[in-house]
Motif scaffolding. Structure first.
Motif, short mmCIF file in Angstrom:
data_model
loop_
_atom_site.label_atom_id
_atom_site.label_comp_id
_atom_site.label_asym_id
_atom_site.label_seq_id
_atom_site.Cartn_x
_atom_site.Cartn_y
_atom_site.Cartn_z
N LYS A 103 0.82 -1.21 0.00
CA LYS A 103 0.00 0.00 0.00
C LYS A 103 0.86 1.26 0.00
CE LYS A 103 -3.67 -2.30 2.65
NZ LYS A 103 -4.42 -2.30 3.93
N LYS A 112 1.58 -6.17 -19.08
CA LYS A 112 0.18 -6.05 -18.66
C LYS A 112 -0.26 -7.30 -17.91
CE LYS A 112 -0.92 -3.13 -22.64
NZ LYS A 112 -1.65 -3.07 -23.94
N ALA A 115 0.94 -6.90 -14.46
CA ALA A 115 0.13 -5.89 -13.76
C ALA A 115 -1.17 -6.50 -13.25
CB ALA A 115 -0.15 -4.71 -14.68
N GLU A 116 -1.78 -7.35 -14.10
CA GLU A 116 -3.03 -8.00 -13.70
C GLU A 116 -2.80 -8.95 -12.53
OE1 GLU A 116 -6.98 -8.33 -13.67
OE2 GLU A 116 -5.88 -7.05 -15.08
N ARG A 119 -2.26 -6.99 -9.36
CA ARG A 119 -3.54 -6.49 -8.87
C ARG A 119 -4.25 -7.57 -8.04
NH1 ARG A 119 -5.70 -5.39 -13.42
NH2 ARG A 119 -4.99 -3.22 -13.52
N VAL A 124 -2.97 -3.83 -6.04
CA VAL A 124 -2.35 -2.56 -6.43
C VAL A 124 -2.50 -2.33 -7.93
CG1 VAL A 124 -0.66 -2.69 -4.56
CG2 VAL A 124 -0.08 -3.64 -6.81
N GLU A 125 -2.43 -1.06 -8.32
CA GLU A 125 -2.37 -0.69 -9.73
C GLU A 125 -0.92 -0.40 -10.09
OE1 GLU A 125 -4.93 -0.87 -11.77
OE2 GLU A 125 -6.17 -1.53 -10.06
N SER A 126 -0.51 -0.81 -11.28
CA SER A 126 0.89 -0.68 -11.68
C SER A 126 1.02 0.05 -13.01
CB SER A 126 1.54 -2.07 -11.84
OG SER A 126 1.33 -2.88 -10.72
N GLU A 127 2.05 0.87 -13.11
CA GLU A 127 2.48 1.38 -14.41
C GLU A 127 3.13 0.21 -15.15
OE1 GLU A 127 3.27 4.86 -16.96
OE2 GLU A 127 2.09 4.61 -15.13
#
Length: 313
Positions: A103, A112, A115-116, A119, A124-127
Motif C-alpha cells: 500500500k 500487462k 500488472a493484472e 492487482r 495494487v495498480e501498476s504502471e
C-alpha cells in the motif's frame, strides 16, 4: 548504489554493497526477501527494488518496485508436488504479511499480464514498462529461415521444457534448447525423453551470448513453452533475429507478438509449422517490432516515470 544479498557478478563498474561476500546459487525467491537486510542500511533513499517483492522499505525511504508476475502464483512447478508446495509455503506466508507494504510502495510491472497478477495478489495498480532487450546484438542473427526451431530458457522444471520435445514430435520439426543449466537431473530426464521421442531435440546448456546468436542464425522460428511467465525476454530476442515466436496465450510473452499464440500443445505444433514458413518481409516486421524494446527506450520510460512522480529531475 546497488544493494544485494550475496556478492554478484556483473556489477564490477558500479558501487555495490552486499550482506554476504559470496553468491548463493539456490533459493532465489527467498534471497529476494532477505535483500531487505542489505537495503535498509541506506535510509532516506529512493529504493528501486528490482526483486519484485514488497520488502518493507517504505519506512526508510521512497519505495519503487519493478515486478513481474508472482512466480509462486502462476508457475505450475510449485503446484506439482507436496514438496514444492511445502517449499513455497513460508514464502506465501511472508508475502501475506508484506501486503501492508504494498500500500505504501509504487509498482511498475514488466507487462500487462504482470500488472493484472499484481492487482490480484496485492490489490495494487501498476504502471507498465516493458523490460530492456539488447535488440542490436540479436539483430546480427537475422536471416531468411533455417531448419530447426529454438527454445531459450533456464533448464529447470518450472520452464516446462517437456513441451519442447512434445511439439517437435507432433510437428516433425527439429528443435534445440539453449539455456543456463540449473537442474542437471532434469536435463538428464529431458535427454532421455528426447531419445524416446525420436531424438528430435538437442540441448546446449550454458552457451555464451555469441554462441547463442550463432545457433539462432540456423533457426527457422522460436518456441516458448512456459505458461504463466510474466514476459519472456528470449521471445523479443528471437524477434530481433527474425524468428517468429510461438508463445502461450496465458503469459506476458503474448504481448510482444500474438500472431502465433497457443493454448494446447497440439495447437502449438500447427502454429510452429506456420511460423517456420513465413517470408522475409514478415521476418523484417518482427525485427522492427523488437526494436521497440531497446535498452534506450526502457531507460527513457523509467526516467520519465520517476520524474512524473517527483523522484528525479
Amino acid at each position: 548504489m546497488v544493494s544485494t544479498l550475496g556478492r554478484q557478478k556483473g556489477f564490477e563498474d558500479l558501487p555495490v554493497k552486499w550482506l554476504i561476500p559470496f553468491d548463493i546459487p539456490k533459493l532465489d525467491r527467498y534471497q529476494r526477501l532477505l535483500v531487505y537486510f542489505s537495503a535498509k542500511r541506506f535510509p532516506n533513499s529512493v529504493f528501486l527494488n528490482m526483486t519484485g517483492i514488497p520488502i518493507p522499505l517504505s519506512r526508510y525511504g521512497t519505495h519503487v518496485i519493478y515486478a513481474g508476475a508472482a512466480p509462486f502464483n502462476v508457475t505450475p512447478k510449485y503446484n506439482s508436488s507436496p514438496i514444492w508446495r511445502l517449499y513455497r509455503l513460508p514464502f506465501l506466508i511472508a508475502l501475506n504479511r508484506l501486503k501492508e507494504e504494498s500500500k505504501n510502495a509504487l509498482f511498475v510491472a514488466n507487462s500487462k499480464y504482470s500488472a493484472e497478477t499484481l492487482r490480484g495478489v496485492y490489490g495494487v495498480e501498476s504502471e507498465v514498462i516493458y523490460p530492456p532487450i539488447d535488440v542490436d546484438d540479436f539483430g546480427k542473427a537475422f536471416h531468411e529461415g533455417g531448419n530447426y526451431f529454438i527454445t531459450v530458457a533456464r533448464i529447470e522444471r518450472g520452464k516446462q521444457l517437456e513441451r519442447t520435445i512434445e511439439i517437435a514430435s507432433l510437428s516433425g520439426i527439429r528443435g534445440i534448447v539453449v539455456g543456463y543449466l540449473s537442474e542437471p537431473a532434469y536435463l538428464k530426464r529431458l535427454r532421455k525423453l528426447s531419445e524416446e521421442k525420436g531424438k528430435l531435440v538437442g540441448f546446449l546448456p550454458n552457451l555464451s551470448r555469441d554462441e547463442l546468436i550463432e545457433v539462432m542464425k540456423g533457426a527457422c522460428c522460436y518456441f516458448h513453452p512456459t505458461t504463466g511467465e510474466h514476459f519472456g525476454v528470449p521471445v523479443v530476442e528471437a524477434m530481433a533475429a527474425g524468428l517468429p515466436p510461438v508463445v502461450p496465450k496465458e503469459s506476458g510473452a503474448a504481448e510482444a507478438w500474438n500472431h502465433f499464440t497457443y493454448t494446447t500443445i497440439e495447437e502449438a505444433a500447427e502454429k510452429l509449422k506456420q511460423a517456420r514458413d513465413v517470408d522475409r518481409n514478415y521476418r523484417k516486421s518482427l525485427m522492427e517490432e523488437a526494436s521497440k524494446y531497446s535498452s534506450k527506450r526502457f531507460k527513457e520510460e523509467f526516467w520519465n516515470y520517476l520524474c512524473n512522480k517527483g523522484l528525479a529531475q
